[in-house]
Design an enzyme around this catalytic site. Structure first.
Site, PDB file in Angstrom:
ATOM      1  N   GLU A  55       0.819  -1.204   0.000  1.00 36.06           N
ATOM      2  CA  GLU A  55       0.000   0.000   0.000  1.00 36.06           C
ATOM      3  C   GLU A  55       0.861   1.265   0.000  1.00 36.06           C
ATOM      4  OE1 GLU A  55      -2.163  -2.910   2.854  1.00 36.06           O
ATOM      5  OE2 GLU A  55      -0.151  -2.606   2.033  1.00 36.06           O
ATOM      6  N   CYS A  87      -0.439   0.332   7.633  1.00 33.52           N
ATOM      7  CA  CYS A  87      -0.894   0.753   6.310  1.00 33.52           C
ATOM      8  C   CYS A  87      -2.288   1.368   6.358  1.00 33.52           C
ATOM      9  CB  CYS A  87      -0.883  -0.439   5.356  1.00 33.52           C
ATOM     10  SG  CYS A  87       0.786  -1.032   4.989  1.00 33.52           S
ATOM     11  N   THR A 199      18.459 -39.484   4.865  1.00 35.80           N
ATOM     12  CA  THR A 199      18.775 -38.825   3.596  1.00 35.80           C
ATOM     13  C   THR A 199      20.105 -38.091   3.692  1.00 35.80           C
ATOM     14  OG1 THR A 199      16.445 -38.588   3.020  1.00 35.80           O
ATOM     15  CG2 THR A 199      17.985 -37.094   1.940  1.00 35.80           C
ATOM     16  N   ASP A 203      22.805 -39.338   1.040  1.00 34.24           N
ATOM     17  CA  ASP A 203      23.000 -38.481  -0.130  1.00 34.24           C
ATOM     18  C   ASP A 203      23.873 -37.262   0.125  1.00 34.24           C
ATOM     19  OD1 ASP A 203      21.280 -40.240  -1.396  1.00 34.24           O
ATOM     20  OD2 ASP A 203      19.513 -38.979  -1.092  1.00 34.24           O
ATOM     21  N   LEU A 309       9.881 -41.106   6.091  1.00 32.15           N
ATOM     22  CA  LEU A 309       9.454 -39.824   6.656  1.00 32.15           C
ATOM     23  C   LEU A 309       8.328 -39.217   5.824  1.00 32.15           C
ATOM     24  CD1 LEU A 309       9.798 -37.687   8.804  1.00 32.15           C
ATOM     25  CD2 LEU A 309      11.683 -36.694   7.481  1.00 32.15           C
TER      26      LEU A 309
END
Length: 376
Positions: A55, A87, A199, A203, A309
């Site tokens: 605004e 605002c 993970t 990885d 998961l």
């Protein structure tokens, strides 16, 4: 009375709000248009937390001509002092005649008060114009303000036969470059990326937004920060050398027992935020995780994790959107499943609605939402 022109100006405000889709966290994405006699005097959108709201930007463009104008804003104007002034007061001081607000702000510090202040000052207020479209701008902010928890997206890359990795765990790369670029943009939308320690160990991902892979994001403001990386790690097994820890901004949830151990303290010494939570026999208490992330101001969480998961989020009914990138390949019946769900009977199957399906390079991208009735 609302006419076609009003709808068009609000649609423009929504279009403007999307420009901040990667950068407003934890604030909502908001757009604003100032109009008088059918002529646009000013436009604005919220770009980053702590900077001017939509605004204020639009009013600044409009200048003194804003007096007597109509304002189209995608979210109720704030009525409180935060990092910027309210605002609602800026609109009143500018002398605008009418405000169209697409949605009411669910923030308890604002909800209804901004519109009430405008009405008390003699400004005509209209609520609900393109409310459904405006709500889609901020699913995470809306949900967090209403429930205390963030919006959860689970992302999975799988083969035609529903496998996310070979039996050995090898998984790079199932999908092609276009899909991986799309995932970078999905990460950019997210306040946090959540994974499991399995993970991390398998990885060694970084789980960052790689700006060089975003491609052309048009007029959108680029990501202003990296998402919080979150690891569910019961025994604090995350190696201190893990790539995900580089650059800081990491949260680890471990068990209350592991929180007192040396590995957890070693991680904390690196600047990692380590929190002990209740741990169930089959995994972390995901409700507590989401409550904790909501308390941190996290609006949107992307789950990039293994099938166990990811399956836990599905099983516990905590998924708001499921993003499936499906590659035109087979990985074989011994590969790892999309999610681990120990269902035994057809009556237990989980039903989803297709929100969007499109080709992304050689791959298919499905965006699915749970069917509320969960019936075939």
């Amino acid at each position: 009375m609302i006419d076609a022109q009003d709808t068009a100006f609000m649609a423009r405000a929504i279009q403007l709000a999307w420009r901040g889709r990667y950068s407003t966290h934890p604030n909502p994405r908001v757009g604003c248009v100032v109009v008088k006699d059918g002529r646009v005097l000013g436009e604005g959108w919220h770009e980053r937390a702590g900077e001017a709201h939509a605004e204020v930007r639009a009013l600044s463009q409009a200048g003194p001509e804003a007096r007597g104008a109509s304002v189209y804003v995608t979210l109720e104007p704030c009525s409180h002092f935060g990092r910027t002034p309210p605002c609602s007061r800026a609109l009143i001081d500018a002398g605008v005649a009418r405000v169209f607000a697409a949605t009411k702000d669910p923030n308890p510090a604002v909800s209804g008060r901004g519109l009430e202040q405008l009405r008390e000052a003699g400004v005509r207020v209209t609520e609900g114009l393109l409310a459904e479209e405006a709500e889609k701008l901020n699913p995470g902010f809306m949900k967090r303000m209403r429930t205390g928890r963030p919006y959860v997206r689970v992302k999975v890359a799988a083969s035609l036969d529903g496998r996310t990795a070979m039996a050995s765990g090898e998984s790079q790369w199932i999908t092609g470059p276009a899909a991986r670029q799309d995932v970078q943009r999905l990460r950019g939308l997210s306040d946090a990326i959540l994974t499991g320690v399995g993970t991390v160990l398998a990885d060694d991902p970084s789980l960052t937004v790689r700006r060089e892979e975003l491609g052309d994001i048009g007029l959108a403001t680029e990501p202003s920060r990296q998402p919080l990386r979150v690891i569910a790690d019961r025994d604090a097994r995350t190696p201190t050398s893990a790539r995900i820890l580089r650059g800081g901004n990491v949260q680890i949830f471990c068990s209350t027992q592991a929180y007192e151990t040396a590995p957890a303290q070693d991680l904390a010494a690196l600047g990692v935020s380590v929190t002990g939570l209740g741990w169930q026999e089959d995994g972390v208490n995901l409700g507590q995780v989401l409550d904790a992330l909501g308390a941190l101001g996290i609006n949107e969480v992307l789950v990039e994790a293994g099938p166990r998961l990811a399956g836990a989020f599905v099983s516990e009914g905590l998924v708001d959107e499921f993003w499936l990138y499906q590659a035109p390949v087979f990985l074989g019946s011994e590969g790892r499943p999309t999610v681990t769900l120990p269902l035994q009977e057809m009556a237990q199957r989980r039903h989803w609605q297709v929100l969007d399906r499109r080709q992304v390079g050689d791959d298919q991208r499905w965006i699915l939402v749970p069917r509320p009735d969960n019936q075939s």
